[in-house]
Design an enzyme around this catalytic site. Sequence first.
Site, mmCIF file in Angstrom:
data_model
loop_
_atom_site.group_PDB
_atom_site.id
_atom_site.type_symbol
_atom_site.label_atom_id
_atom_site.label_comp_id
_atom_site.label_asym_id
_atom_site.label_seq_id
_atom_site.Cartn_x
_atom_site.Cartn_y
_atom_site.Cartn_z
ATOM 1 N N GLU A 259 -52.650 -16.170 -9.175
ATOM 2 C CA GLU A 259 -53.125 -15.814 -7.828
ATOM 3 C C GLU A 259 -51.943 -15.390 -6.949
ATOM 4 O OE1 GLU A 259 -55.633 -18.852 -6.121
ATOM 5 O OE2 GLU A 259 -55.316 -18.133 -4.083
ATOM 6 N N GLN A 296 -31.973 7.599 15.609
ATOM 7 C CA GLN A 296 -31.317 6.702 14.640
ATOM 8 C C GLN A 296 -31.978 5.314 14.623
ATOM 9 O OE1 GLN A 296 -27.321 5.101 15.318
ATOM 10 N NE2 GLN A 296 -26.729 5.999 13.365
ATOM 11 N N GLY A 357 -47.995 2.704 21.533
ATOM 12 C CA GLY A 357 -49.336 2.293 21.988
ATOM 13 C C GLY A 357 -50.403 2.575 20.941
#
Length: 396
Positions: A259, A296, A357
């Site tokens: 799992e 950057q 946003g």
Amino acid sequence: MATADVLKPDFATRRKHFIFTDDHDQLRDSIRRFAVKELQPHAEEWEETTFPDWVFERMGELGFLGLDKPVEYGGQGGDYYTALVLAEELVHAHCGGLGMGIAVQTDMTIPPVLKFGTEEQKQEWAVPAIAGKKILCLGITEPDAGSDVSGIKTRAVYDDATGEYVINGSKTFITNGHRAHAIVLVTKTDPDAGYDGFTLFLVPMDSPGVIREKRLQKLGMHASDTALLAFQDVRVPATSVLGQIGKGFYHIMWELQGERLIGAAASVAGAQQVFDRTLAYAKERTAFGRPIGRFQAIRHKFAEMATKIETARQMVYTTAWRFENGEYPVREITMAKLYAARIAVEVADECIQIHGGNGYMKEYGIERSWRDLRLNRIGAGSDEIMLEVIGRSFGL
Ligand SMILES: Cc1cc2nc3c(=O)[nH]c(=O)nc-3n(C[C@H](O)[C@H](O)[C@H](O)COP(=O)(O)OP(=O)(O)OC[C@H]3O[C@@H](n4cnc5c(N)ncnc54)[C@H](O)[C@@H]3O)c2cc1C
């Protein structure tokens, strides 16, 4: 050096890992096509409704639920890497809850039935589960015991008069719990015997006394169903015992390794997917007259994320190689699960940041990736428990 000897880095090449063959690549392509064509178009709807049972049937029909399972039980007889391929490619359904529901079937419940079950149990449950005609769930966690598996209270008491076991208790957070035909249930048969007092049962979910209580609401993985279950005087024959009486704790610890490793693979794949989508966004979205990816600060975020994803992927693949080759690499599985889950959440979080946003808006699906991936630091053993397992493995 002659000009022809100058080697240029080829960043576009698809990197092949040594555990995978051309057959795995073909399987990868066909699962991806299936996920994109037959699952992804429904992803939004299934976030509201949970994914339907026909997905199990369809995947059974295509052989995807038994890729690494023996041919005599209806599987494809493939190696463990085929299971990794499935977990990785299902992310293209864009439906985390679906991947989890399927993994409960393929990597959490069928394996213990095949490993510890009697021939009758394999025929009754594993064969139809591989075919997608029966759905299974796994019951470890209880309202008062999650990380501390030894603290579970669900009792199975042998009734001399009838030769049956009578089960009482409750389980919570059970994935597939509302739709399952049977549960692999962890019980205590001898509360005074410590780790030797646990027994697994295969309990049909239509047994009298099995009550599917609340459908639980959660942060992410909305397409999966998550149940609170009660067991009230549930009577099952002794033939429902899965594995050895008193050895259930060790059986379930074995189950957890598969799992965790498959969860680690899914975490890496989830991180890669959200990375890819964000990379495309960063090349298109402009600010101050240039694509945001050309700053950057943003470029370095991608560099950091890519390095973490690649590290986690290598851990998962190398550990899978050990698993496939007969080792029982519990420490490495635990490290892979811990690291992959952590970096997946870090990556999804950075991807929200890079989207600005829009990353916070549902429309872009990035916030959903974060919500879905967040589970991996809790489910199948939390980060803290992974650290305990790793730390203790050094004799501390
Ligand atoms: C969406 C979802 C699906 C799930 N599906 C299933 C399922 O199908 N079947 C199933 O059986 N379970 C399932 N689980 C349960 C999951 O495995 C547990 O939530 C997980 O093991 C943690 O247990 P808990 O929630 O009881 O947390 P707790 O054990 O109460 O832990 C709470 C906090 O304490 C910390 N903690 C606990 N012990 C220690 C310690 N020794 N040292 C340091 N810190 C510690 C934990 O890390 C955690 O931060 C699911 C959970 C979720 C959220």
